[in-house]
Every structure is written in structure tokens, then in C-alpha cells.
Design a protein around this motif. Structure first.
Motif, mmCIF file in Angstrom:
data_model
loop_
_atom_site.group_PDB
_atom_site.id
_atom_site.type_symbol
_atom_site.label_atom_id
_atom_site.label_comp_id
_atom_site.label_asym_id
_atom_site.label_seq_id
_atom_site.Cartn_x
_atom_site.Cartn_y
_atom_site.Cartn_z
ATOM 1 N N CYS A 25 -33.024 63.108 110.644
ATOM 2 C CA CYS A 25 -32.006 62.206 110.102
ATOM 3 C C CYS A 25 -32.236 60.798 110.625
ATOM 4 C CB CYS A 25 -30.604 62.694 110.458
ATOM 5 S SG CYS A 25 -30.286 62.901 112.225
ATOM 6 N N ASN A 39 -30.944 64.207 116.063
ATOM 7 C CA ASN A 39 -30.074 65.246 115.518
ATOM 8 C C ASN A 39 -29.515 66.052 116.690
ATOM 9 O OD1 ASN A 39 -28.799 67.345 114.228
ATOM 10 N ND2 ASN A 39 -30.532 67.909 112.938
ATOM 11 N N SER A 56 -29.376 73.113 113.924
ATOM 12 C CA SER A 56 -30.120 71.966 113.390
ATOM 13 C C SER A 56 -31.088 72.333 112.267
ATOM 14 C CB SER A 56 -30.890 71.254 114.504
ATOM 15 O OG SER A 56 -31.922 72.091 114.994
ATOM 16 N N TYR A 60 -27.195 68.438 110.247
ATOM 17 C CA TYR A 60 -27.521 67.351 111.168
ATOM 18 C C TYR A 60 -26.249 66.624 111.573
ATOM 19 C CZ TYR A 60 -26.749 63.586 107.791
ATOM 20 O OH TYR A 60 -26.177 62.707 106.904
ATOM 21 N N HIS A 85 -31.770 62.327 105.462
ATOM 22 C CA HIS A 85 -31.935 63.553 106.223
ATOM 23 C C HIS A 85 -32.816 64.508 105.417
ATOM 24 C CE1 HIS A 85 -28.528 64.862 103.701
ATOM 25 N NE2 HIS A 85 -28.867 66.112 103.987
#
Length: 165
Positions: A25, A39, A56, A60, A85
Motif C-alpha cells: 500500500c 502495511n 496482511s 491493508y 494497494h
């Protein structure tokens, strides 16, 4: 439409590949530079799996420092234009959770477009760009695995939710 540059997407792709199988991200500034966020979803999940049930690999959350940098960018000429992301192994779509994170009281928190990177087995497939129109996020453009613009969706109504372009 204000497209993202192939060079910016290539930086995002490198980040997504490095973070795989977790979601990468970050955001892209007006000058095209890419900020790679951290993240922290796994940390949140460990601390409170009831509030943060996803790890994860399927969600995120940017760190507080990342959010502060994002917020401060809007006070400058080099503001964030895109938040990005990756979606490992599930395709490039704007999920319900993505929508929930991007809105406050049914309005976008940030005046940015969103990029969702499709990465499968560590290989970039494509990226889709989403914009908030009327009351939902719709797919307005697709970019290939080399970061080049492929096509766009003519926005005719909110009925055109992101489809395979």
C-alpha cells in the motif's frame, strides 16, 4: 482523465512484488513520486483479531506515520493524487472493505483516485483505477503489467461498476 505514469506504476509494481503475498500500500504524489507505506495489518490483527479479523494477505492498514504524511501532502503543491494497494491472488476490484476505508459519512476521505494492483503468484497482471462518482467507486481505467494505459471506461452512470474492461 489524469493518468498515472508508467514509471510510477513500475515503482508500485516493485513494491507489490516485494510485499507479496501481503498487500502492498502507499500513495503517489502530484510529481509522480511513489510513497511506499507500511502495511501494519498483521500487527493490528495480532492485537485484536475481533476488530481486525484479516491478515496482511487480505487487507491493508497504513501506519499512523504514513497517514500523517498523506494528510500533510494536501497542504502542499505536491499532494497525493492516488492511493494504491495490491490484491494478492484475488484480482483488481474495489472491495466492500476498500470502500469502507475510503469513505467517511458516505463521502471520500481524500480527493484521490485509487489504484488496485492485481498480483497473482508474485506476478503483476494489471492495475485498475477507481474514482468516486455519485455514490460509489467505479473503474475508470486499466493499466497493463508494464504500467501502460490500456483503456478507460466512459462514465455514463453509476451502473458501470468495475467490470472486466
Amino acid at each position: 482523465m489524469n493518468k498515472i505514469s508508467p514509471n510510477s506504476l513500475k515503482e508500485i509494481y516493485k513494491h507489490a512484488i516485494r510485499q507479496y503475498p501481503s498487500e502492498a500500500c502507499g500513495f503517489v504524489f502530484n510529481d509522480g513520486s511513489v510513497y511506499k507505506a507500511t502495511n501494519i495489518q498483521n500487527e493490528l490483527h495480532q492485537k485484536n483479531p475481533i476488530i481486525y479479523p484479516r491478515k496482511s494477505t487480505e487487507a491493508y492498514s497504513m501506519s499512523l506515520l504514513d497517514i500523517k504524511i498523506l494528510d500533510n501532502s494536501f497542504k502542499t503543491n505536491n499532494y497525493a493524487r492516488f492511493i494504491y494497494h495490491s490484491h494478492p491472488d484475488v484480482g483488481a476490484y474495489f472491495s466492500d472493505e476498500d470502500t469502507e476505508k475510503a469513505l467517511f459519512m458516505k463521502k471520500p476521505i481524500y480527493d484521490v483516485n485509487h489504484l488496485v494492483v492485481d498480483i497473482k503468484k508474485g506476478k503483476i497482471i494489471e492495475t485498475k483505477e477507481f474514482s468516486f462518482v455519485d455514490d460509489s467507486f467505479i473503474c475508470i481505467a486499466t493499466y497493463d503489467s508494464n504500467g501502460f494505459y490500456v483503456n478507460s471506461l466512459e462514465i455514463q452512470s453509476k451502473e458501470h461498476l468495475c467490470q472486466k474492461l
